[in-house]
Design an enzyme around this catalytic site. Structure first.
Site, mmCIF file in Angstrom:
data_model
loop_
_atom_site.group_PDB
_atom_site.id
_atom_site.type_symbol
_atom_site.label_atom_id
_atom_site.label_comp_id
_atom_site.label_asym_id
_atom_site.label_seq_id
_atom_site.Cartn_x
_atom_site.Cartn_y
_atom_site.Cartn_z
ATOM 1 N N GLU A 230 0.893 -1.182 -0.178
ATOM 2 C CA GLU A 230 0.017 -0.054 0.004
ATOM 3 C C GLU A 230 0.849 1.411 0.043
ATOM 4 O OE1 GLU A 230 -1.504 3.149 0.521
ATOM 5 O OE2 GLU A 230 -1.839 2.525 2.942
ATOM 6 N N CYS A 264 -1.808 9.163 2.607
ATOM 7 C CA CYS A 264 -1.585 8.800 1.402
ATOM 8 C C CYS A 264 -3.040 8.755 0.538
ATOM 9 C CB CYS A 264 -1.278 7.239 1.091
ATOM 10 S SG CYS A 264 -2.387 6.050 2.062
#
Length: 453
Positions: A230, A264
């Site tokens: 990720e 993010c």
């Protein structure tokens, strides 16, 4: 790299605590302990592993304020956001407590056999390399499903949140998990390679930068080990001309400024159809100026410092290069030590760092689109693929854009966010694999085909 880890309160620069990194002997001992405990842990019935979640939830509820204080002091997150992070972790525990049996039960498949099914067996010791920006949530969203599936876990957390890492381990042990089920390893990045290479490590998950993802996937590839990545993102937030700004402007600002923009999945590129552009700029700016700055420990604080002073320099470099290429500062772009003032940059076009790169901080990049079609084209111009958000009252037309966006998530009239009930992950340079939901708990199991004649 020093053998000493120092945690620092970014708001004042005060050193909080020092920790010693593990020696190679300690690392091997920790891995071996994990592998040994796995043999016992995997044989415990799923019902009993789920019962541990009840204890974990209770322990985390009892220690909520203490854990939130670790987050606030080590990375500068406003206290009320830290509390919210712990409460989200409690929700996560509840979700898997209610759904793990359904997710991990044998999947019966009708064939010519007397019996055939898929058995979901744990893999062994799983290594997690975790970031600092959501120091409890990122770890627990991996560890809870992975442990419940019968694996044991090792966590290499970011140095600046070492206190959080050790606090998480104590929470698991206080909740009655055997010592060795969840272990933190205080190691350098150089030591990570030898951990991955150890035969007892069966898979690796990383939440971090694109650069880190490439480095880890290269090592895991050499050793044929399963990996979930990720990585970074520069999510687009598309504003069509019919967007209800009065209703959604707080959500839109929060999509960028939550956690001081250090996320993010934050909205990083705002792509606005020109018909509504001026109105959007004024309303965004007005809402931005309402944010209350202060010490992270003050319950009233809404935005505070970045996690490290180093991050301010990186932001400034990205902004300065974009300004040279024609971008313009609307508001902000002032900084002192670890604080960076919430900033709007407009006249942003593809090719500029604030459009092409991940900008990790409270900086909103505004790009004007000619029309709806152009806005989708601009949003798609990214090497990243974590998520896109679109604000419009034309839901029918918005649905038609879903297959035009390659990202791992597409949110209409809401900021992109993680939810225990929904799979989370990216495409392209944002990584691969999924966390959360059923998909997350099945990432680190052996999907074994069983056939009885």
């Amino acid at each position: 790299m020093s053998n000493i880890i120092r945690t620092i309160y970014p708001f004042t620069g005060e050193i909080l605590k020092e920790y010693k990194r593990f020696t190679e002997e300690q690392v091997i001992e920790t891995i071996n302990k994990s592998a040994e405990i796995f043999q016992t842990w995997k044989s415990i019935s799923l019902d009993k592993r789920i019962n541990k979640l009840n204890n974990l939830k209770k322990t985390l509820e009892e220690q909520k304020e203490q854990c939130a204080n670790f987050i606030t002091h080590e990375m500068g997150k406003p206290y009320k956001e830290s509390i919210a992070e712990i409460e989200k972790c409690i929700w996560l525990i509840e979700f898997y407590k209610e759904n793990a049996i359904q997710f991990l039960s044998d999947d019966i498949i009708k064939t010519e056999a007397q019996e055939s099914f898929i058995s979901y067996d744990p893999m062994g010791v799983i290594l997690a390399i975790m970031p600092w920006n959501y120091p409890f949530w990122q770890v627990l969203r991996f560890a809870i499903p992975t442990l419940t599936a019968g694996n044991t876990v090792l966590v290499k957390h970011a140095d600046n949140v070492t206190g959080c890492a050790l606090a998480i381990q104590r929470v698991f042990e206080t909740a009655g998990y055997q010592e060795g089920c969840f272990q933190t390893v205080l190691v350098s990045h150089k030591q990570v390679r030898s951990i991955i290479e150890n035969k007892n490590i069966k898979a690796v998950t990383l939440t971090g930068s694109e650069k880190a993802g490439k480095a880890i996937s290269k090592i895991t590839g050499e050793h044929l080990k399963k990996t979930v990545l990720e990585l970074g993102g520069n999510n687009a937030c598309i504003i069509w001309e019919d967007a209800d700004l009065d209703k959604y402007i707080k959500t839109i600002v929060n999509a960028r400024m939550q956690n001081a923009g250090q996320s993010c999945i934050a909205a990083k590129r705002f792509i606005i159809v020109e018909e509504i552009y001026d109105e959007f700029v004024e309303k965004f700016k007005s809402e931005l100026q309402k944010l209350r700055f202060g010490a992270p420990t003050d319950p009233k604080t809404e935005i505070s410092t970045l996690a490290k002073e180093d991050f301010v320099k990186e932001l400034q470099e990205q902004i300065n290069e974009s300004l040279k290429m024609g971008a313009k500062v609307v508001i902000g772009n002032k900084y002192k030590k670890a604080f960076f003032e919430p900033t709007i940059i407009e006249n942003v076009t593809p090719g500029m760092p604030v459009f092409d790169e991940e900008v990790f901080g409270p900086v909103a990049a505004f790009t004007k689109a000619e029309d709806r079609e152009h806005s989708i084209q601009l949003a798609s111009q990214s090497k990243f693929g974590l998520g896109t958000m679109l604000f419009t009252e034309d839901i029918e037309n918005a649905r038609k854009q879903i297959d035009k966006i390659e990202d791992g998530a597409f949110f209409i009239n809401e900021m992109v966010k993680s939810d225990p009930r929904l799979p989370f992950g990216g495409t392209k340079n944002s990584g691969y694999g999924r966390e959360l939901s059923k998909e997350g708990i099945l990432e680190f199991v052996n999907k074994k085909t069983v056939y009885v004649r």
